[in-house]
Design an enzyme around this catalytic site. Structure first.
Site, PDB file in Angstrom:
ATOM      1  N   ARG A 172      -1.443  44.632  24.653  1.00 12.02           N
ATOM      2  CA  ARG A 172      -1.753  45.149  25.802  1.00 12.02           C
ATOM      3  C   ARG A 172      -1.505  46.716  25.958  1.00 12.02           C
ATOM      4  NH1 ARG A 172      -3.372  41.360  25.003  1.00 12.02           N
ATOM      5  NH2 ARG A 172      -3.358  39.234  26.051  1.00 12.02           N
ATOM      6  N   SER A 221      -3.002  38.279  35.410  1.00  9.95           N
ATOM      7  CA  SER A 221      -1.495  38.307  34.769  1.00  9.95           C
ATOM      8  C   SER A 221      -0.591  39.306  35.015  1.00  9.95           C
ATOM      9  CB  SER A 221      -1.553  38.212  33.292  1.00  9.95           C
ATOM     10  OG  SER A 221      -2.312  37.248  32.676  1.00  9.95           O
ATOM     11  N   GLU A 291       2.503  44.112  33.305  1.00 10.19           N
ATOM     12  CA  GLU A 291       1.228  44.014  32.711  1.00 10.19           C
ATOM     13  C   GLU A 291       0.105  44.848  33.771  1.00 10.19           C
ATOM     14  OE1 GLU A 291      -2.329  41.354  30.879  1.00 10.19           O
ATOM     15  OE2 GLU A 291      -0.395  40.721  30.369  1.00 10.19           O
TER      16      GLU A 291
END
Length: 299
Positions: A172, A221, A291
């Site tokens: 990520r 998320s 995130e």
């Protein structure tokens, strides 16, 4: 927020003091000092090359994995619209995608062309530019697996093609330069049968629908999965399922999702996330990393 900036002329659209809440999934947050929707990559390049280098620039995709703080975003927010939402198959395994193209459009075009391996993009509510910047992934695959190269407009206005190896991908994360806007990306899959590709897309869509609060005002998320752990399980074991601050709530359906029940401010949502992080740290010793991107200034 003051809109007293001297800005270059554009072929696209420049809007001062533009509300961003309608453009992000949480439906909360302040305004952009300026919102720029360029006509094409040349328009964007020319604008950035003439813009005062001190003015901050941020790219906005579908606004799905984003908290815009209530005080808004200073400088210029660049939003890539329809001119950047095209996807074309150029051979049996390769797609060229505009930076504003959605995961659904990319995966559907790949299916029609018999290109497998990009089905996972069907499940990510974002655009190609966001996938490239954040190494977006799901269901065991990530952008780094399929990206060949991308074209970016740097903050200076320079256009540059970056190979996947130059992006320093980790989980990520990419080393894409600050202020760079991804205007296109070349993706490579593998030959496949359209019916089998559609079946995999259907499986992914059903799995998302069953496990995630897709019909809520959410940001996807919230926290990265720590090595060897699942963020949702850590949040659940810390007793945070259903936890609320104002109208911000930890989803009962999937504990790695925060939702806006209606009247939550971005401050409520971010405070809830920090409370979850504190409780998880106290319970398990694990420091969860955000995130979701958090941008702008507090009110």
């Amino acid at each position: 927020m003051s809109v007293a900036l001297a800005l270059p002329e554009v072929a696209g659209r420049l809007t001062p003091d533009a509300p961003l809440a309608p453009l992000v999934w949480f439906k909360a947050g302040g305004a952009a000092q300026w919102l720029f929707e360029p006509k094409d990559a040349d328009d964007l390049s020319r604008f950035l090359s003439r813009l005062d280098p001190a003015v901050p620039v941020m790219a906005l995709g579908l606004g799905s994995n984003l908290i815009v703080r209530d005080g808004g975003v200073p400088g210029v927010v660049v939003r890539l619209g329809k001119p950047f939402a095209r996807v074309e198959a150029i051979d049996a395994t390769t797609l060229v995608c505009g930076g504003g193209a959605s995961g659904i459009l990319v995966s559907s075009t790949a299916r029609d062309a018999g290109i497998a391996g990009v089905e996972f993009l069907r499940s990510i509510p974002g655009t190609v530019g966001g996938f490239v910047r954040m190494n977006g992934g799901a269901y065991g695959s990530e952008t780094a697996d399929i990206l060949v190269e991308c074209e970016v407009v740097l903050r200076s206005g320079e256009r540059r093609v970056l190979k996947v190896a130059e992006l320093g991908y980790t989980y990520r994360h990419s080393d894409l330069p600050e202020g760079a806007v991804v205007v296109s990306a070349t993706l490579r899959g593998r030959p496949g049968e359209p019916a089998a590709i559609q079946a995999e897309m259907d499986r992914i869509a059903a799995s998302r629908e069953a496990s995630q609060p897709l019909r809520s005002k959410t940001g996807g998320s919230t926290f990265k999965n720590p090595p060897g752990e699942k963020a949702w399980a850590l949040v659940d074991s810390a007793g945070c399922r259903g936890l609320r601050i104002g109208d911000a709530q930890v989803s009962e359906k999937h504990t790695n999702f925060l939702i806006n029940l209606g009247g939550a401010t971005s401050a409520d949502i971010e405070a809830l996330g920090e409370e979850v992080r504190a409780r998880v740290k106290a319970k398990s010793g694990v420091a969860l990393e955000w995130e979701i991107q958090r941008v702008g200034v507090a009110k």
